[in-house]
Design a protein around this motif. Sequence first.
Motif, short mmCIF file in Angstrom:
data_model
loop_
_atom_site.label_atom_id
_atom_site.label_comp_id
_atom_site.label_asym_id
_atom_site.label_seq_id
_atom_site.Cartn_x
_atom_site.Cartn_y
_atom_site.Cartn_z
N ASP A 161 0.96 -1.16 0.00
CA ASP A 161 -0.02 0.08 0.11
C ASP A 161 0.92 1.23 0.00
O ASP A 161 1.26 1.86 1.04
N GLU B 193 -0.38 4.37 1.60
CA GLU B 193 -0.31 4.23 3.32
C GLU B 193 1.36 4.78 3.70
O GLU B 193 1.60 5.35 4.88
N ARG C 247 -10.38 -8.62 -0.43
CA ARG C 247 -9.42 -7.80 -0.05
C ARG C 247 -9.83 -6.30 -0.58
O ARG C 247 -9.53 -5.10 0.03
N GLU D 27 -10.65 -3.02 1.82
CA GLU D 27 -9.81 -2.01 1.53
C GLU D 27 -10.86 -0.29 1.34
O GLU D 27 -10.79 0.54 2.02
N ARG E 125 -12.58 0.44 4.48
CA ARG E 125 -11.49 1.06 5.30
C ARG E 125 -11.45 2.54 4.95
O ARG E 125 -11.54 3.34 5.76
#
Lengths: 312, 396
Positions: free
Chosen positions: A177, A180, A295, A299, A302
């Motif tokens: 990621d 991030e 997944r 994500e 989130r």
Amino acid sequence: MKKILSLKELSERNTGLTSGHRACSGCAFPSIIKMVVASSDYPVVISNATGCLEVVSTIYPYSAWNVPWIHVAFENAAAVISGVESAYKVLRRKGLIPEDEKINFIVFGGDGGTYDIGLQALSGAIERGHNFLYVLYDNQAYMNTGVQRSSATPFGANTTTSPPGKKMSGKMQHRKDIIEIIASHEIPYVAQASPSHFGDLIRKVRRAFEIEGPKFIAVLSPCVPGWGYNESETVELALLAVETCFWPLYEIDHGVYKVNYKPKEKLPVKEWLLKQERFSHLKNREDLIEEIQKRVDEEWERLLRLDGQKIF
Amino acid sequence: MKTETKKIVAKTGNEAAAYAMKQINPDVVAAYPITPSTEIIQIFSKYVADGEVDTEFIPVESEHSAISVCIGASASGARVMTATSSQGLALMHEILYIASSLRLPIVMIVGNRALSGPINIHCDHSDTMGSRDSGWIQIYCENANEVYHTIINAVKISEKVNLPCMVTMDGFIVTHGMENVLLLEDEEVREFLGKREPLYSILDVKNPITVGPLALYDYYMEHKRSQLEAILKSKKIIDEVFEEYNRKFELNIPSFIEEYFLDDAEIAVIAMSSAAGTLKEAVDLLREKGERVGILKLKITRPFPYEILRKKLENVKVAGVMDRAETFSTMGGPVSIEVKAALYPAIKKPVIQSFMFGLGGREFSLDDAFKVFDILKKIKKENKIEEEFIYIGLRE
């Protein structure tokens, strides 16, 4: 906030990259580069990591760049721009460059030069707070050397170093990621964009140029030979990545998360995957497609949870 | 200017280097800490913190980035410096070639240190010898005073020929050893150097240039040949700059070589850096006994001064070459191999014995220096070389 430019207005500006470059037909990055450069209200100086973009645009004695451009190596584009930007600061301070000569400093790097070998130099340059915009064109593998996996390559993708076989079905790890990782440096602006949503991309670039300090924008860059699709479908592939929420459009502006686009109806990721040759071996692997979908969903949830929140 | 009016101070090699940097006041300095050159950047950081220089100091996250920052800044027209040692220089290796092929003036001070493994922090020349063919000018200094003056000259040379330049000193022996250094005034240094006047700059947005393109078999070779042209031209410029400096400040800082009782020497030792000092002492004592011995201190190895060596060693009977780095070629160290190659076409040339010494900081004592001369005397007497190379000071 600066005025958002229309495509017509952009088309009248210097795009940095002239015709005559040798990118593959259907390659996404020429459009990305042109939109980024034309979005600048000031002259730009570009540092470019080794990769497809560098190779196709500067075959000596020709150059497709009509703006100052430097390439040194694969892993140090962010360090090189640190030097350029520092020279600019000191030469301006010493009166060797006019005080009012504003320049926007840009780095273009692919996923290999950003997620992998160039990550250290990028992290260092960001930590030191140099004033530049790093634009990642993410085509999700080492395309320049013949489609080898990078840490940006998605789970399940077929690359020449993660080929599907009897034991494995393409790349068996999920991608890093990068947003991030960069955001955790607490830099003023990080964003993810797509050439399919060019208004959003241009707005993000112009927002980034307004901010003093390091900025990072990851742009999805569909790759015809690497991904395996018809060259007329580049924008459609980028669009599907956004509509399936595989590649959400969002930004973290001074620590505040903002999801910029919420699809009315989130499409199944399968629709994006199976349009590409690199995932064709997953046709009968519902289990793996489900894992990818899971997944993507996690994500996306989130991001929705973080939307509007200040993380630092 | 009269020498008596100049200021003589006690400084270590690192302090002398940092002081030269302060007086040069470069535009951009990027560096990463590495033993034994770390101090240079520590001292320089304090100059930056106290506002004694206008430099943009970039404390990077690796030596790889240090040299990359230097390239970006030099391509922008800035006067650029850095410092490193050993593993740090090795980490820069890939980028060294790019700096020289882009014809960018950058001055790098190197505190010579052995390369791993085993890991070792002390002096030998394996680091800079590993970078020998990267297209950089390489200057090896004997002591702190030479370091100080050579750095100032290196800035001018580098900018005149548009090539990067390494100025090296022996790790710990010179970097940390305190010696007399004869200083110039700030204004003298700045006046001697003037402003950098770059041929091109990527900050010249009105005249955009492409730096670092792709050139394949159709152009790469021409690029290398033109790079060689710059190195060839640098020989004259190096001499001119040192000459101008010595004339202006009434000094005697050697450029390519320094001779020590070489005129009538029958036996000579070719040595670099601090070892030359020890050998000079041995020569003094041997000369007292009437022995015709001398030293040729080799200061610059790139470009290699083969013409000077041929001329200066014409009447020498036996010469020893001191190497502080292995090549594993089984023919000795890099300098001796190059000296042999340089002398091979000469009609009159000495017999050459290769010596290896001081690896990883192994002491090179006065006794060792005598041992070197003893071996050379024996070769002269018996007129034959028995061993391809001899390790001096090895525990056997």
